[in-house]
Design an enzyme around this catalytic site. Structure first.
Site, PDB file in Angstrom:
ATOM      1  N   ALA A  64       0.921  -1.195  -0.024  1.00 22.89           N
ATOM      2  CA  ALA A  64       0.105   0.012  -0.129  1.00 22.89           C
ATOM      3  C   ALA A  64       1.042   1.218  -0.017  1.00 22.89           C
ATOM      4  CB  ALA A  64      -0.642   0.146   1.233  1.00 22.89           C
ATOM      5  N   GLY A 109       0.794  -5.125   0.960  1.00 26.05           N
ATOM      6  CA  GLY A 109      -0.573  -5.166  -0.327  1.00 26.05           C
ATOM      7  C   GLY A 109      -0.071  -5.870  -1.433  1.00 26.05           C
ATOM      8  N   GLU A 112      -0.389  -9.320  -0.609  1.00 25.79           N
ATOM      9  CA  GLU A 112      -2.108  -9.745  -0.331  1.00 25.79           C
ATOM     10  C   GLU A 112      -2.947  -9.624  -1.936  1.00 25.79           C
ATOM     11  OE1 GLU A 112      -1.829  -6.231   2.314  1.00 25.79           O
ATOM     12  OE2 GLU A 112      -2.722  -7.499   3.668  1.00 25.79           O
ATOM     13  N   GLU A 132       4.322  -5.069   7.572  1.00 26.66           N
ATOM     14  CA  GLU A 132       3.431  -3.777   8.157  1.00 26.66           C
ATOM     15  C   GLU A 132       3.456  -3.670   9.553  1.00 26.66           C
ATOM     16  OE1 GLU A 132       2.249  -6.530   5.814  1.00 26.66           O
ATOM     17  OE2 GLU A 132       1.072  -5.434   4.523  1.00 26.66           O
TER      18      GLU A 132
HETATM   19  N1  CAA Z   1       4.876   3.433  -0.616  1.00 32.01           N
HETATM   20  C1  CAA Z   1       5.116   4.559  -1.203  1.00 32.01           C
HETATM   21  N2  CAA Z   1       6.040   4.645  -1.863  1.00 32.01           N
HETATM   22  C2  CAA Z   1       6.906   3.551  -1.991  1.00 32.01           C
HETATM   23  C3  CAA Z   1       6.568   2.343  -1.495  1.00 32.01           C
HETATM   24  C4  CAA Z   1       5.500   2.132  -0.826  1.00 32.01           C
HETATM   25  N3  CAA Z   1       4.838   0.953  -0.488  1.00 32.01           N
HETATM   26  N4  CAA Z   1       7.618   1.200  -1.878  1.00 32.01           N
HETATM   27  C5  CAA Z   1       8.583   2.109  -2.609  1.00 32.01           C
HETATM   28  N5  CAA Z   1       8.089   3.390  -2.701  1.00 32.01           N
HETATM   29  C6  CAA Z   1       8.791   4.578  -3.333  1.00 32.01           C
HETATM   30  C7  CAA Z   1      10.004   4.890  -2.385  1.00 32.01           C
HETATM   31  O1  CAA Z   1       9.520   5.795  -1.472  1.00 32.01           O
HETATM   32  C8  CAA Z   1      10.831   5.463  -3.247  1.00 32.01           C
HETATM   33  O2  CAA Z   1      10.349   6.887  -3.850  1.00 32.01           O
HETATM   34  P1  CAA Z   1      11.269   8.198  -3.914  1.00 32.01           P
HETATM   35  O3  CAA Z   1      12.211   7.770  -5.126  1.00 32.01           O
HETATM   36  O4  CAA Z   1      10.457   9.157  -4.334  1.00 32.01           O
HETATM   37  O5  CAA Z   1      12.186   7.908  -2.534  1.00 32.01           O
HETATM   38  C9  CAA Z   1      10.618   4.643  -4.778  1.00 32.01           C
HETATM   39  O6  CAA Z   1       9.334   4.057  -4.564  1.00 32.01           O
HETATM   40  C10 CAA Z   1      11.772   3.691  -4.675  1.00 32.01           C
HETATM   41  O7  CAA Z   1      11.808   2.717  -3.613  1.00 32.01           O
HETATM   42  P2  CAA Z   1      13.371   2.755  -2.857  1.00 32.01           P
HETATM   43  O8  CAA Z   1      14.321   4.033  -3.037  1.00 32.01           O
HETATM   44  O9  CAA Z   1      12.933   2.443  -1.486  1.00 32.01           O
HETATM   45  O10 CAA Z   1      13.851   1.313  -3.536  1.00 32.01           O
HETATM   46  P3  CAA Z   1      14.710   0.175  -3.134  1.00 32.01           P
HETATM   47  O11 CAA Z   1      15.315  -0.574  -4.270  1.00 32.01           O
HETATM   48  O12 CAA Z   1      15.783   0.663  -2.352  1.00 32.01           O
HETATM   49  O13 CAA Z   1      13.771  -0.647  -2.269  1.00 32.01           O
HETATM   50  C11 CAA Z   1      11.702  -1.754  -1.443  1.00 32.01           C
HETATM   51  C12 CAA Z   1      12.881  -1.250  -2.626  1.00 32.01           C
HETATM   52  C13 CAA Z   1      12.530  -2.887  -0.751  1.00 32.01           C
HETATM   53  C14 CAA Z   1      10.373  -2.320  -2.144  1.00 32.01           C
HETATM   54  C15 CAA Z   1      11.474  -0.604  -0.579  1.00 32.01           C
HETATM   55  O14 CAA Z   1      11.085   0.634  -1.428  1.00 32.01           O
HETATM   56  C16 CAA Z   1      10.375  -0.930   0.475  1.00 32.01           C
HETATM   57  O15 CAA Z   1      10.533  -1.451   1.482  1.00 32.01           O
HETATM   58  N6  CAA Z   1       9.350  -0.362   0.363  1.00 32.01           N
HETATM   59  C17 CAA Z   1       8.124  -0.459   1.148  1.00 32.01           C
HETATM   60  C18 CAA Z   1       7.614  -1.913   1.145  1.00 32.01           C
HETATM   61  C19 CAA Z   1       6.422  -2.025   2.429  1.00 32.01           C
HETATM   62  O16 CAA Z   1       6.899  -1.715   3.491  1.00 32.01           O
HETATM   63  N7  CAA Z   1       5.219  -2.291   2.003  1.00 32.01           N
HETATM   64  C20 CAA Z   1       4.111  -2.375   2.870  1.00 32.01           C
HETATM   65  C21 CAA Z   1       3.275  -0.952   2.793  1.00 32.01           C
HETATM   66  S1  CAA Z   1       2.199  -1.304   4.131  1.00 32.01           S
HETATM   67  C22 CAA Z   1       0.872  -2.175   3.338  1.00 32.01           C
HETATM   68  O17 CAA Z   1       1.056  -2.747   2.100  1.00 32.01           O
HETATM   69  C23 CAA Z   1      -0.272  -2.160   4.393  1.00 32.01           C
HETATM   70  C24 CAA Z   1      -1.456  -3.443   3.978  1.00 32.01           C
HETATM   71  O18 CAA Z   1      -1.525  -4.190   4.312  1.00 32.01           O
HETATM   72  C25 CAA Z   1      -2.099  -3.033   2.602  1.00 32.01           C
END
Ligand code: CAA
Length: 258
Positions: A64, A109, A112, A132
């Protein structure tokens, strides 16, 4: 559509979630587009298998959208979960077969939405997690429910409580994905499976899907009753007559119901 692409060919729809700047993270606008796209697809008789993938080579869906959630109130959090529930339940219950082509990160998500599909095929670089709890929330797009149903209660709890990231092989080992293939072959592998499904009776496959889905949400006795009803319904079809007659006449069947 701003965040989705849809291509249809040979009874297979390819839906690509495409928000490269956020690694295909699901914000509310994308969830609404997905729901609208699925509402349209579920009416289409020319589409019998739907492949769902993420744009680019790195990420299926990175979860998400955290930037949308960071300042959200509890009411807004609930609204987002309900929006996802509507889209994911629609996806889960489509008359078509749905295959997630998991081409990279399937986090939160992302895992999911893959679990709401009938079948998951992952590329070798795919990574799965429910991160999460590390963000101070819990899986809110079905993760606490569908993960336990797919991999069992103990493994689901371990993945959700630890936030451990697992690779495609481990996801295969625990039954989270059906198959792992090299990234370059991912869509071909999905299409090949789709074609094997397309050879069979379309309506029979839909009935089987409904019986499996409904049966997993009830007890065995009721599940068997639902199966018997679906079985009876299949006896009313052209495909049943044709499929069995063709077998007895030792010729290929021409199955057309959907
Ligand atoms: N939401 C918003 N933006 C996100 C995102 C997310 N879930 N995942 C990645 N992005 C964005 C980053 O903020 C970044 O944006 P900027 O370039 O503007 O800074 C861009 O995508 C590229 O990401 P990274 O620079 O972090 O890329 P990376 O290769 O270093 O890492 C990753 C990749 C491991 C996927 C890392 O981005 C990450 O950990 N993302 C979050 C994953 C996460 O925690 N997901 C769960 C979200 S909560 C959820 O899903 C709740 C639910 O139950 C529905």
């Amino acid at each position: 559509m701003e965040n989705l692409r849809l291509e249809v060919a040979e009874q297979i729809a390819l839906v690509t979630i495409d928000r490269p700047r956020a690694l295909n993270a699901l914000n509310s606008a994308t969830l609404r587009e997905l729901n609208d796209c699925l509402r349209e697809l579920e009416q289409r008789k020319d589409v019998r298998v739907i492949l769902l993938t993420g744009g680019g080579e790195k990420s299926f869906v990175a979860g998400a959208d955290i930037s949308e959630m960071v300042n959200a109130t509890p009411a807004e959090g609930r609204a987002m979960a309900l929006l996802a529930d509507e889209a994911f339940c629609r996806l889960e219950n489509m008359p078509q077969v749905t295959i997630a082509a998991v081409n990279g990160y399937a986090l939160g998500g992302g895992c999911e939405i893959a679990m709401a599909c009938d079948i998951r095929i992952a590329s070798e670089n795919a990574k799965f997690a429910q991160p999460e709890c590390g963000l101070g929330i819990l899986p809110g797009f079905g993760g606490t429910q569908r993960l336990a149903r797919l991999v069992g209660k103990g493994r689901a709890k371990e993945l959700i409580f630890t936030c451990d990231r697992i690779d495609a092989q481990e996801a295969w080992r625990i039954g989270l994905v059906n198959k792992v293939v090299p990234q370059a072959e991912l869509l071909d592998a999905c299409r090949a499976m789709a074609r094997r499904i397309l050879k069979n009776g379309g309506y029979a496959v839909t009935l089987a899907k409904q019986a499996i889905n409904a049966g997993l949400d009830t007890d065995l006795a009721n599940g068997l009753k639902m199966e018997a009803d679906a079985f009876a319904l299949s006896f009313s079809t052209h495909d049943k007559k044709e499929g069995m007659t063709a077998f007895l006449e030792k010729r290929p069947a021409e199955l057309t119901d959907f």
